[in-house]
Design an enzyme around this catalytic site. Sequence first.
Site, mmCIF file in Angstrom:
data_model
loop_
_atom_site.group_PDB
_atom_site.id
_atom_site.type_symbol
_atom_site.label_atom_id
_atom_site.label_comp_id
_atom_site.label_asym_id
_atom_site.label_seq_id
_atom_site.Cartn_x
_atom_site.Cartn_y
_atom_site.Cartn_z
ATOM 1 N N GLY A 1 0.818 -1.219 0.000
ATOM 2 C CA GLY A 1 0.000 0.000 0.000
ATOM 3 C C GLY A 1 0.846 1.260 0.000
ATOM 4 N N CYS A 2 1.917 1.261 0.780
ATOM 5 C CA CYS A 2 2.781 2.445 0.850
ATOM 6 C C CYS A 2 3.560 2.628 -0.451
ATOM 7 C CB CYS A 2 3.720 2.339 2.042
ATOM 8 S SG CYS A 2 2.824 2.398 3.618
ATOM 9 N N GLU A 3 3.877 1.525 -1.089
ATOM 10 C CA GLU A 3 4.554 1.596 -2.391
ATOM 11 C C GLU A 3 3.617 2.226 -3.424
ATOM 12 O OE1 GLU A 3 6.680 -1.823 -4.803
ATOM 13 O OE2 GLU A 3 7.392 -1.725 -2.721
#
Length: 158
Positions: free
Chosen positions: A43-45
């Site tokens: 998700g952060c990527e």
Amino acid sequence: MLEIGQRAPDFTLPDDRGGSFKLSAHRGKPVVVEFYCEDGTEGCEIENREFSALAPAFRELGVEVVGISPQDVDSHKKFAAKNKFAHPLLADTELKANKAYDVWQQKKLWGREYMGTIRVTYLVDAKGKIAGVFHGRRIKGHAQAVLDAAKAHLADAR
């Protein structure tokens, strides 16, 4: 959680590019402060790739974008190099910015409770006040929503 109109807490944090970022040094132009959970997570990527892809549009508006998470500079360097992010990642290992912006909170995953960064992005206006608060409930499209809000804010400020 900080609210629109409140003064954005100042911070100085090391970045993945060998320097540091001090929020108050950027007064006079808006800054997007994106708090994300952890380097290397899917998700952060996705979220940081979207901010990076929109970096030219933010730059054209005169808006600075920074990502902040609790990992150290070395972790950020690897994460940024792997994904070729256009915006700097700031290391908040002592959680000073996380706590000042009230994003260090209790989380729950698969029945396990723990403390961690919640996904929130703040738009800080040119005077250093919170102009927008964006909860990252939907990762895809989050960066575009922040860009659209920055455009609207700048149009209203004129």
